[in-house]
Design a protein around this motif. Structure first.
Motif, mmCIF file in Angstrom:
data_model
loop_
_atom_site.group_PDB
_atom_site.id
_atom_site.type_symbol
_atom_site.label_atom_id
_atom_site.label_comp_id
_atom_site.label_asym_id
_atom_site.label_seq_id
_atom_site.Cartn_x
_atom_site.Cartn_y
_atom_site.Cartn_z
ATOM 1 N N UNK A 1 -20.467 40.772 26.362
ATOM 2 C CA UNK A 1 -19.213 40.502 26.035
ATOM 3 C C UNK A 1 -18.576 41.446 25.850
ATOM 4 N N UNK A 2 -18.541 42.918 26.221
ATOM 5 C CA UNK A 2 -18.038 44.044 25.646
ATOM 6 C C UNK A 2 -18.480 44.667 27.157
ATOM 7 N N UNK A 3 -17.176 45.549 26.987
ATOM 8 C CA UNK A 3 -17.286 46.333 28.236
ATOM 9 C C UNK A 3 -16.917 48.022 28.534
ATOM 10 N N UNK A 4 -17.749 49.160 27.562
ATOM 11 C CA UNK A 4 -17.125 50.087 27.152
ATOM 12 C C UNK A 4 -16.088 51.206 28.583
ATOM 13 N N UNK A 5 -14.502 51.053 27.865
ATOM 14 C CA UNK A 5 -13.864 51.469 28.986
ATOM 15 C C UNK A 5 -14.259 53.288 29.112
ATOM 16 N N UNK A 6 -15.028 53.603 28.573
ATOM 17 C CA UNK A 6 -15.353 55.060 28.720
ATOM 18 C C UNK A 6 -16.397 55.232 29.657
ATOM 19 N N UNK A 7 -17.474 54.425 29.751
ATOM 20 C CA UNK A 7 -18.598 53.857 31.130
ATOM 21 C C UNK A 7 -17.983 54.602 32.215
ATOM 22 N N UNK A 8 -19.133 55.373 32.656
ATOM 23 C CA UNK A 8 -19.124 55.840 34.228
ATOM 24 C C UNK A 8 -18.430 54.823 35.636
ATOM 25 N N UNK A 9 -19.017 53.944 35.664
ATOM 26 C CA UNK A 9 -19.078 53.021 36.562
ATOM 27 C C UNK A 9 -17.672 52.264 36.174
ATOM 28 N N UNK A 10 -16.742 52.356 34.712
ATOM 29 C CA UNK A 10 -15.275 51.542 34.961
ATOM 30 C C UNK A 10 -14.956 52.886 34.999
ATOM 31 N N UNK A 11 -14.957 53.850 35.336
ATOM 32 C CA UNK A 11 -14.057 54.418 34.906
ATOM 33 C C UNK A 11 -13.769 54.636 36.563
ATOM 34 N N UNK A 12 -15.039 54.669 37.770
ATOM 35 C CA UNK A 12 -14.752 54.882 38.951
ATOM 36 C C UNK A 12 -14.366 53.395 39.526
ATOM 37 N N UNK A 13 -14.676 52.081 39.026
ATOM 38 C CA UNK A 13 -15.268 51.737 39.651
ATOM 39 C C UNK A 13 -13.477 50.504 39.337
ATOM 40 N N UNK A 14 -13.393 50.030 38.032
ATOM 41 C CA UNK A 14 -12.085 49.399 37.943
ATOM 42 C C UNK A 14 -11.202 50.169 37.325
ATOM 43 N N UNK B 1 -8.379 43.821 24.306
ATOM 44 C CA UNK B 1 -8.794 46.055 23.999
ATOM 45 C C UNK B 1 -8.798 45.786 22.282
ATOM 46 N N UNK B 2 -10.077 46.407 22.663
ATOM 47 C CA UNK B 2 -10.334 46.730 20.644
ATOM 48 C C UNK B 2 -11.186 48.132 20.432
ATOM 49 N N UNK B 3 -10.966 48.401 19.403
ATOM 50 C CA UNK B 3 -11.565 49.329 19.302
ATOM 51 C C UNK B 3 -12.900 49.344 18.174
ATOM 52 N N UNK B 4 -13.647 49.638 19.028
ATOM 53 C CA UNK B 4 -15.095 49.745 18.471
ATOM 54 C C UNK B 4 -16.348 50.910 17.684
ATOM 55 N N UNK B 5 -16.325 51.185 16.803
ATOM 56 C CA UNK B 5 -17.401 51.502 17.008
ATOM 57 C C UNK B 5 -18.597 52.056 18.346
ATOM 58 N N UNK B 6 -18.364 53.081 18.167
ATOM 59 C CA UNK B 6 -19.301 53.634 19.270
ATOM 60 C C UNK B 6 -20.221 55.389 19.177
ATOM 61 N N UNK B 7 -21.741 55.309 18.569
ATOM 62 C CA UNK B 7 -22.362 56.859 18.361
ATOM 63 C C UNK B 7 -21.520 57.577 17.567
ATOM 64 N N UNK B 8 -21.432 57.339 16.268
ATOM 65 C CA UNK B 8 -20.206 57.722 15.292
ATOM 66 C C UNK B 8 -19.277 57.938 15.994
ATOM 67 N N UNK B 9 -18.600 57.132 16.651
ATOM 68 C CA UNK B 9 -17.153 57.387 16.998
ATOM 69 C C UNK B 9 -16.436 56.241 16.776
ATOM 70 N N UNK B 10 -14.735 56.037 17.976
ATOM 71 C CA UNK B 10 -14.692 55.105 17.631
ATOM 72 C C UNK B 10 -14.464 55.316 19.111
ATOM 73 N N UNK B 11 -14.652 53.553 19.882
ATOM 74 C CA UNK B 11 -14.255 53.884 21.396
ATOM 75 C C UNK B 11 -13.008 52.616 21.767
ATOM 76 N N UNK B 12 -12.694 52.383 22.778
ATOM 77 C CA UNK B 12 -12.376 50.863 23.496
ATOM 78 C C UNK B 12 -13.162 50.214 24.180
ATOM 79 N N UNK B 13 -13.095 48.890 23.740
ATOM 80 C CA UNK B 13 -13.890 47.640 24.354
ATOM 81 C C UNK B 13 -12.934 46.654 25.358
ATOM 82 N N UNK B 14 -13.521 46.446 25.918
ATOM 83 C CA UNK B 14 -12.630 44.789 26.559
ATOM 84 C C UNK B 14 -14.458 43.911 25.908
ATOM 85 N N UNK B 15 -13.288 43.192 25.433
ATOM 86 C CA UNK B 15 -13.911 41.886 24.392
ATOM 87 C C UNK B 15 -13.712 41.006 24.525
#
Length: 417
Positions: free
Chosen positions: A201-214, A231-245
């Motif tokens: 249910x989540x797609x991380x926007x900083x993901x390499x596959x998303x950055x290159x393909x989408x 679009x939502x900002x969720x915690x990820x690895x001690x920081x906040x990143x943008x996700x498609x939820x």
């Protein structure tokens, strides 16, 4: 697929409705008032029996009216064109006979020039149109810009179909589009097949596959929004990143996700269509030629050097043994020199039909183009080259790599048609 078909049908109907002009109400009364008034009753009068001369005059008038009614189906505009063409041919023939008797040189015939001399060919360039935009024609880049603006204007009305068409139409690299479509379909299939799995249910926007393909592909943002992602900002690895939820509330409408996936796979790009630029030329217009100065035919040093290099390359190629695949690649390389071809078809009465075609089109398209312009489109006919011989049905429009192709129209039913 059905949704895209309905989308195109609706937009084409809206376009036809817009260009139809202003309507009129049945209650509008611009006509004279006496036509709308009720007819008054007249007192019947006694009619006298006409005389013998009056009866003969009436019979003659009826005969004339019947003769005129039989000729109502005549295409007077076509008759006028044919008469004008006949007069021009007779005038040219008389001029040639006078010049022959006086011993003067006969002027040269029409020259074949390329599309750079478009005004001499009764065509101002190569134009395109799109059925979604209406009957207006423009250049290829202009029509592409209008198509892009039109698709983005439909996002508010139908975001799902519009985003699918934007992905296929507004991006150039076909390979990247294919990878993007495959990835988006995978996102949706994961949710459909595993609705309770939260990681899908989540797609991380900083993901390499998303950055290159989408991300680099236009229309993907609108597509994910149409699918129900936010679009939502969720915690990820001690920081906040943008996700498609994808919210859990949207899981109740899984069938809509499957329809959206099918629409994305079956969508086709909206491309500009080549306008034929239909033109009918009279004999005098078709015979227009360009007188070039003598300096035009003088080669410069650079041109001579380039010509010698081309000849040396041609000699080297002639000494090489080429496979079938190599010869086919060489032919395709030669065909890429020209993209469009101007076709002229001369009819027996001297009229010339002119149209623009793509170099990869077959002569079947020329036959269809001619048949649409005929009054009696049921007549069988064939085309012959200006030098003689029938045109093969597999005849390419790039024949001998020239821009202007002169053909002759011959009717199999009546040779003098």
């Amino acid at each position: 697929m059905d949704a895209i078909k309905k989308f195109f049908e609706k937009k084409k109907a809206d376009t036809k409705f817009k260009v139809a002009g202003h309507g009129r109400s049945l209650t509008m009364g611009d006509g004279p008032t006496h036509l709308r008034s009720q007819p008054s009753r007249s007192v019947p009068q006694h009619r006298h029996t006409p005389t013998h001369d009056a009866q003969r005059a009436g019979a003659a008038a009826l005969a004339r009216m019947e003769q005129q009614s039989k000729k109502t189906d005549v295409n007077w505009s076509l008759q006028a064109i044919k008469a004008q063409a006949r007069r021009e041919l007779e005038a040219e023939q008389k001029a040639l006979e006078q010049m022959t008797l006086s011993g003067q040189d006969i002027p040269p015939g029409p020259k074949e020039v390329n599309l750079d001399g478009a005004p001499m060919l009764a065509v101002q360039g190569v134009f395109f149109y799109c059925s979604l935009l209406g009957p207006e024609v423009a250049t290829y880049d202009e029509i592409k810009r209008q198509i892009r603006e039109f698709l983005y204007a439909q996002v508010e009305e139908d975001k799902a179909i519009s985003s699918c068409l934007i992905i296929h139409t507004c991006n150039k690299n076909k390979e990247k589009i294919s990878i993007c479509v495959e990835t988006l379909c995978k996102y949706i299939e994961n949710i459909v097949t595993n609705p309770t799995e939260e990681k899908f249910h989540k797609i991380r926007m900083s993901n390499k596959a998303y950055q290159e393909r989408i991300l680099p592909i236009e229309g993907t943002k609108e597509f994910l929004e149409a699918a129900g992602f936010t679009e939502q900002e969720l915690p990820f690895n001690d920081s906040a990143e943008k996700f498609w939820v994808f919210p859990e509330d949207n899981l109740s409408d899984v069938a809509a996700l499957e329809q959206l996936r099918d629409a994305l796979v079956s969508a086709e790009p909206v491309r500009p269509q080549l306008d034929r630029s239909l033109t009918i030329l009279l004999p005098a217009e078709a015979a227009t030629h360009i007188d070039l100065p003598a300096e035009f035919f003088n080669l410069t040093a650079d041109e001579l050097k380039r010509e010698m290099q081309n000849r040396a390359t041609a000699v080297e190629r002639s000494q090489m043994l080429l496979t079938k695949a190599m010869r086919e690649r060489q032919e395709l390389r030669e065909m890429r020199k020209y993209r469009f071809s101007l076709i002229r078809v001369r009819f027996p009465d001297g009229l010339i039909l002119q149209g623009t075609f793509g170099v990869h089109e077959k002569v079947e398209e020329v036959m269809k183009f001619i048949r649409e312009c005929l009054v009696n489109d049921w007549r069988p006919f064939f085309l012959s080259l200006s030098g003689g011989g029938k045109v093969n049905i597999k005849f390419y429009l790039i024949y001998k790599f020239i821009y202007v192709i002169n053909l002759s129209f011959v009717c199999e039913v009546c040779p003098h048609f």
